[in-house]
Design a protein around this motif. Structure first.
Motif, PDB file in Angstrom:
ATOM      1  N   GLN A   1      -2.842  -4.534  -4.749  1.00 18.96           N
ATOM      2  CA  GLN A   1      -3.394  -3.471  -5.589  1.00 18.96           C
ATOM      3  C   GLN A   1      -3.272  -2.124  -4.855  1.00 18.96           C
ATOM      4  O   GLN A   1      -2.854  -1.121  -5.422  1.00 18.96           O
ATOM      5  CB  GLN A   1      -4.871  -3.784  -5.844  1.00 18.96           C
ATOM      6  CG  GLN A   1      -5.625  -2.696  -6.568  1.00 18.96           C
ATOM      7  CD  GLN A   1      -5.489  -2.861  -8.069  1.00 18.96           C
ATOM      8  OE1 GLN A   1      -5.789  -3.918  -8.601  1.00 18.96           O
ATOM      9  NE2 GLN A   1      -4.996  -1.828  -8.724  1.00 18.96           N
ATOM     10  N   ILE A   2      -3.613  -2.139  -3.573  1.00 19.08           N
ATOM     11  CA  ILE A   2      -3.569  -0.900  -2.788  1.00 19.08           C
ATOM     12  C   ILE A   2      -2.125  -0.419  -2.607  1.00 19.08           C
ATOM     13  O   ILE A   2      -1.824   0.766  -2.769  1.00 19.08           O
ATOM     14  CB  ILE A   2      -4.282  -1.097  -1.423  1.00 19.08           C
ATOM     15  CG1 ILE A   2      -5.784  -1.341  -1.646  1.00 19.08           C
ATOM     16  CG2 ILE A   2      -4.061   0.108  -0.505  1.00 19.08           C
ATOM     17  CD1 ILE A   2      -6.579  -1.702  -0.402  1.00 19.08           C
ATOM     18  N   VAL A   3      -1.220  -1.346  -2.310  1.00 18.54           N
ATOM     19  CA  VAL A   3       0.195  -0.972  -2.152  1.00 18.54           C
ATOM     20  C   VAL A   3       0.684  -0.313  -3.449  1.00 18.54           C
ATOM     21  O   VAL A   3       1.339   0.734  -3.433  1.00 18.54           O
ATOM     22  CB  VAL A   3       1.065  -2.202  -1.812  1.00 18.54           C
ATOM     23  CG1 VAL A   3       2.557  -1.854  -1.898  1.00 18.54           C
ATOM     24  CG2 VAL A   3       0.726  -2.750  -0.426  1.00 18.54           C
ATOM     25  N   ASP A   4       0.322  -0.912  -4.553  1.00 14.85           N
ATOM     26  CA  ASP A   4       0.723  -0.423  -5.868  1.00 14.85           C
ATOM     27  C   ASP A   4       0.097   0.952  -6.150  1.00 14.85           C
ATOM     28  O   ASP A   4       0.793   1.923  -6.469  1.00 14.85           O
ATOM     29  CB  ASP A   4       0.252  -1.479  -6.901  1.00 14.85           C
ATOM     30  CG  ASP A   4       0.870  -1.267  -8.275  1.00 14.85           C
ATOM     31  OD1 ASP A   4       1.544  -0.243  -8.468  1.00 14.85           O
ATOM     32  OD2 ASP A   4       0.661  -2.130  -9.155  1.00 14.85           O
ATOM     33  N   ASP A   5      -1.209   1.058  -5.978  1.00  9.16           N
ATOM     34  CA  ASP A   5      -1.911   2.311  -6.291  1.00  9.16           C
ATOM     35  C   ASP A   5      -1.431   3.483  -5.443  1.00  9.16           C
ATOM     36  O   ASP A   5      -1.370   4.609  -5.907  1.00  9.16           O
ATOM     37  CB  ASP A   5      -3.417   2.164  -6.034  1.00  9.16           C
ATOM     38  CG  ASP A   5      -4.100   1.305  -7.089  1.00  9.16           C
ATOM     39  OD1 ASP A   5      -3.431   0.957  -8.080  1.00  9.16           O
ATOM     40  OD2 ASP A   5      -5.291   0.977  -6.894  1.00  9.16           O
ATOM     41  N   TYR A   6      -1.150   3.224  -4.184  1.00 10.31           N
ATOM     42  CA  TYR A   6      -0.831   4.332  -3.267  1.00 10.31           C
ATOM     43  C   TYR A   6       0.658   4.452  -2.972  1.00 10.31           C
ATOM     44  O   TYR A   6       1.054   5.279  -2.162  1.00 10.31           O
ATOM     45  CB  TYR A   6      -1.628   4.186  -1.963  1.00 10.31           C
ATOM     46  CG  TYR A   6      -3.102   4.439  -2.168  1.00 10.31           C
ATOM     47  CD1 TYR A   6      -3.627   5.722  -2.011  1.00 10.31           C
ATOM     48  CD2 TYR A   6      -3.952   3.418  -2.569  1.00 10.31           C
ATOM     49  CE1 TYR A   6      -4.974   5.969  -2.228  1.00 10.31           C
ATOM     50  CE2 TYR A   6      -5.300   3.651  -2.786  1.00 10.31           C
ATOM     51  CZ  TYR A   6      -5.806   4.928  -2.622  1.00 10.31           C
ATOM     52  OH  TYR A   6      -7.135   5.178  -2.839  1.00 10.31           O
TER      53      TYR A   6
END
Ligand code: WT7
Length: 658
Positions: free
Chosen positions: A350-355
C-alpha cells in the motif's frame, strides 16, 4: 560454526545457483554503470576514495586520503573539516528546500511530511534546545526512541552541534538502556512517552524511567509526547517536554559546528562474544562519505527518488540508509512507524503504491514472511514505481530471493543483497546493480575499493569453492575507528596481523563464515562467533546466558541459535537447575521473563530445555555445535571428544519430547 558445518551449509546453498543479468532499462539510467570503476579503485587506491568524499561539501579539504601509520587506527580524509547536518540539510536548501526530505507514516495511518526546509528548521530548533540544556560538543546524547520523526531530528541536531548520538533500539529493555548510557557516560537522553503497535498505544516512558534508575550519572531527559491523550505521563524532575522545548527555541538558527573528519559522529552499541555490548565509534568524514557513496552507487539513489528502507533507525541500517546516506543525497526518505501486517498484510505494498516508492530496502526475514502470506497481497497494488530492491541483515535463501524478484520486482528490478555490519558503517559486499550479474544466495563481489578474501584458521586464503572465514584486507572510509574508550578490545576483537607471504598487514575479521566463487562472488554463510542473528537482529549468546543464570534456581546455561523458518535463527536455551529446583513451566516463565528484562522481547527463547548436564569437552568447554545440531534436529557431529557422551541423547530426547 565449525569448518565441517560451513561445508554442509555451503553444499545446501550451491544446489540451485543461477545467474540473472541486470535489467537493461535499469542499466541505462544507473548512477554507476561503467565496469571500469573496479580497476579504477584498484589502480588508484586509496586516492580513488576521493570519489566518495567528493559527494559531500567540505569546509576544508583533507590533505591526505588515508593515514595508515598507526595500524589498525586508520584515519581517513586527514584534516578535512565538515558538518554532517549541514551536508544532510543546509546544502539542499537552495535547490531542494521545498522537496520532501522525510515522508513519515504512522501506524494508525496518520502522516507527517517534512520538506528539507522544514526539517532544517526543526533540527535547528532542537539543536538550540539541546545546547540550552547544556549539551556541549563531544557530549554523548542517548536516544531511546521508536520510529518517529523526532528521532532523526534529534540525531541531526546532535550532529549539528558536534555531540555524538548513541541510539538505543526502542525494543531493548530498561537494563539494556542503562548499560549503554553508563558505558558511554551519557548525561542526556531523548525518549518518548510511547508509540503504537498494532493499533494499541504502548508505554515506553516507564521503561525509560526504569532504565534511568540504574544510570550512574545525573541525566537530563527530553520526552517526546507521541501518544497525546492515549497515554498520560508525568514528567519527573530533570525531564523536559520536547514540544515545549522546541517551541521555546522557535526560529532559532544554530551554526553547524566545524568537525574534523575523524571526530566522532555517533556511537552504536552492538553485541559481541562477551556479555558486554561494544560501543562502535563512527566518524564524521569517513562514515558520511562512505554511506553517501554506497547510497549513490548501490541503492542508485537520485535526489528526485522516493526511497524506502524499512529497517528501524535503532539499528545501523537505519542510521546509514534511512538517515545519513539518503539525506546527504537530498532524496525523499520514507519512514514507517509500524509493522508490515497492520492493519493488513499488504501494508508495505500500500505504501509503495501510495508514495510511488522507487527503491525498497528490507530484510530477508520480512521477505520470508511476505512469501508465507502469499502473492495476493502485493498483487492488490501497483508496484510498478519500483526500480531497485535490496536486502540486508542475514543470508537470503535463493527461494526467497526469487520470490522477491518476481512478485515484488516483476523481474524488472535488480536486487542488491548487501553484506555489511554495524562495524563496517556501510555496505561492503554486494553487486553494483548497473554492472554485475546477480546470483541468488550470493551477496556478490566486494565493492570497488574493498578488498576481501576467505581464509582458513591460519589466515591462508582457502581459494575458490571452499568455505572459510571472511576477512577484509584493506581499510575503508566507513570502518569503525575503535570501540568507545576501549582500544585494546577493538584490536583483540577484530584485528590480526598475519604474516602470509607477500602480505604482512592488518586484517579485519568480521566473524562471518563465507565462500569465495571462481568469479570472486562471496556467499556469506553466517556468524562464526557466539553471536546469533534473529530476524536480522544481532544478539550475543553470552548476554542471554548471563540473564538466565541470574534466575534463582539456575546453575548453568548455554544458548545457541537454531534454524528458524521465519526468523532465520531462534534462541535455544539449555539450562541446568540447582539442586532442589525443578525445571518446570514456572521456571521456564521466569527464564523467559529474565531474558526480556535484560535485553528485550527480541531475545525471547524459542525453547528452554532443562537438562542435568551440558555436553562438554574434557577440558570443560561446552560443545555448542552439538547443541545446535540438537536444536536443528540434525545428525550429530563428532561426539568422541566429549567427556560425557551420554548427555547428548538425553538432551535430544527432551527436545523431541517438548
Ligand atoms: C551481521 C551484522 C548490516 C546491517 C544490519 C545488521 C549478517 C548482514 C548480510 C547479508 C548474509 C548478512 C552477518 C553480519 N549479515 N548482511 N547480506 N548476507 N549475512 O548489522 O547487527 O551488525 O549484523 O549480519 O552475519 O556479520 P549487524
Amino acid at each position: 560454526m565449525s569448518d565441517e558445518e560451513l561445508d554442509v551449509e555451503l553444499e545446501a546453498r550451491l544446489e540451485e545457483q543461477e545467474e540473472f543479468e541486470p535489467p537493461e532499462a535499469f542499466v541505462e539510467q544507473a548512477n554507476v554503470s561503467d565496469p571500469a570503476i573496479y580497476e579504477e579503485f584498484e589502480e588508484n587506491w586509496p586516492e580513488a576514495w576521493e570519489r566518495a568524499a567528493n559527494l559531500l561539501d567540505w569546509e576544508e579539504e583533507w590533505d591526505q586520503v588515508l593515514d595508515d601509520s598507526e595500524e589498525p587506527f586508520y584515519e581517513w580524509f586527514v584534516n578535512g573539516k565538515l558538518n554532517a547536518s549541514a551536508n544532510c540539510l543546509d546544502r539542499h536548501l537552495d535547490d531542494r528546500g521545498d522537496e520532501v526530505a522525510i515522508e513519515w507514516i504512522g501506524e494508525l495511518g496518520e502522516t507527517r511530511t517534512y520538506t528539507y526546509e522544514e526539517l532544517h528548521r526543526e533540527v535547528n530548533e532542537c539543536a538550540a534546545a539541546l545546547r540550552d540544556l547544556g549539551v556541549e560538543e563531544d557530549d554523548v546524547v542517548t536516544m531511546y526512541m521508536p520510529m518517529i520523526p523526532e528521532l532523526p531530528v534529534a540525531m541531526l541536531a546532535c550532529a549539528r552541534i558536534g555531540a555524538p548520538h548513541s541510539v538505543v533500539f526502542a525494543g531493548f529493555s530498561a537494563d539494556a538502556l542503562a548499560t549503554r548510557m553508563n558505558s558511554a557516560d551519557s548525561e542526556y537522553l531523548v525518549t518518548c512517552d510511547g508509540y503504537y503497535r498494532r493499533g494499541d498505544p504502548l508505554d515506553h516512558i516507564s521503561k525509560a524511567n526504569e532504565g534511568l534508575e540504574d544510570v550512574e550519572q545525573d541525566a537530563t531527559t527530553v520526552v517526546v509526547d507521541r501518544l497525546g491523550d492515549d497515554l498520560d505521563h508525568d514528567l519527573a524532575e530533570g525531564q523536559v517536554d520536547y514540544d515545549a522545548l522546541v517551541a521555546d527555541h522557535e526560529g532559532a538558527e544554530v551554526e553547524p559546528v566545524t568537525r574534523d573528519a575523524e571526530d566522532m559522529l555517533f556511537l552504536m552499541y552492538t553485541s559481541g562474544t562477551t556479555g558486554k555490548p561494544k560501543g562502535v565509534k563512527h566518524t564524521t568524514g569517513g562514515y558520511l562519505s562512505y554511506v553517501t557513496w554506497t547510497s549513490h552507487a548501490v541503492l542508485d539513489i537520485k535526489a528526485e527518488d522516493t526511497y524506502w528502507c524499512s529497517a528501524d533507525i535503532g539499528w545501523i541500517t537505519g542510521h546509514s540508509y534511512i538517515v545519513y546516506g539518503p539525506l546527504a543525497l537530498g532524496t525523499t526518505s520514507v519512514m514507517y512507524e509500524g509493522t508490515p501486517d497492520y492493519p493488513d498484510k499488504d501494508r508495505l505494498w500500500q505504501i509503495v503504491d501510495d508514495y510511488d516508492v522507487d527503491q525498497l530496502y528490507t530484510a530477508p526475514t520480512a521477505i520470508r514472511a511476505f512469501m508465507k502470506w502469499g502473492e495476493e497481497y502485493p498483487e492488490r497494488h501497483d508496484l510498478s514505481s519500483l526500480r531497485l530492491l535490496g536486502t540486508v541483515g542475514e543470508p537470503i535463501n535463493p527461494r526467497a530471493w526469487k520470490w522477491y524478484y518476481k512478485h515484488i520486482g516483476n523481474e524488472e528490478c535488480p536486487i542488491v543483497d548487501t553484506w555489511w555490519q554495524t562495524e563496517t558503517g556501510g555496505m561492503m559486499v554486494t553487486t553494483l546493480p548497473g554492472i554485475k550479474n546477480m546470483k541468488p544466495g550470493s551477496a556478490g563481489p566486494p565493492l570497488p575499493g574493498i578488498s576481501a578474501d576467505v581464509v582458513d584458521n591460519s589466515g591462508d586464503p582457502v581459494g575458490a569453492g571452499r568455505a572459510g572465514y571472511l576477512v577484509v584486507n584493506k581499510p575503508w572510509p566507513g570502518m569503525l575507528r575503535t570501540l568507545y574508550k576501549n582500544d585494546e578490545r577493538f584490536i583483540n576483537e577484530y584485528w590480526d596481523e598475519y604474516s602470509i607471504p607477500e602480505r604482512d598487514e592488518w586484517v579485519y575479521f568480521p566473524e562471518d563464515g563465507a565462500k569465495l566463487d571462481e568469479d570472486g562472488y562471496i556467499t556469506v554463510l553466517g556468524r562464526v562467533d557466539d553471536v546469533i542473528n534473529v530476524s536480522g537482529h544481532r544478539l550475543g549468546t553470552m548476554e542471554i546466558e548471563s540473564a538466565i543464570v541470574g534466575v534463582e534456581g539456575v546453575a548453568e546455561a548455554a544458548v545457541v541459535g537454531g534454524e528458524h523458518e521465519m526468523k532465520g535463527e531462534a534462541v535455544y536455551a539449555y539450562v541446568i537447575t540447582e539442586d532442589g529446583y525443578e525445571g518446570g513451566a514456572d521456571l521456564r516463565d521466569e527464564i523467559v521473563g529474565a531474558v526480556e528484562e535484560a535485553i528485550g522481547p527480541i531475545a525471547r527463547p524459542e525453547a528452554v530445555v532443562f537438562t542435568h548436564e551440558l555436553p562438554k569437552t574434557r577440558s570443560g568447554k561446552i560443545m555448542r555445535r552439538l547443541l545446535e545440531d540438537i536444536a536443528n534436529e540434525d545428525e550429530l557431529g563428532d561426539t568422541s571428544t566429549l567427556r560425557n557422551p551420554d548427555v547428548v541423547s538425553e538432551i535430544q530426547q527432551k527436545v523431541q519430547g517438548d
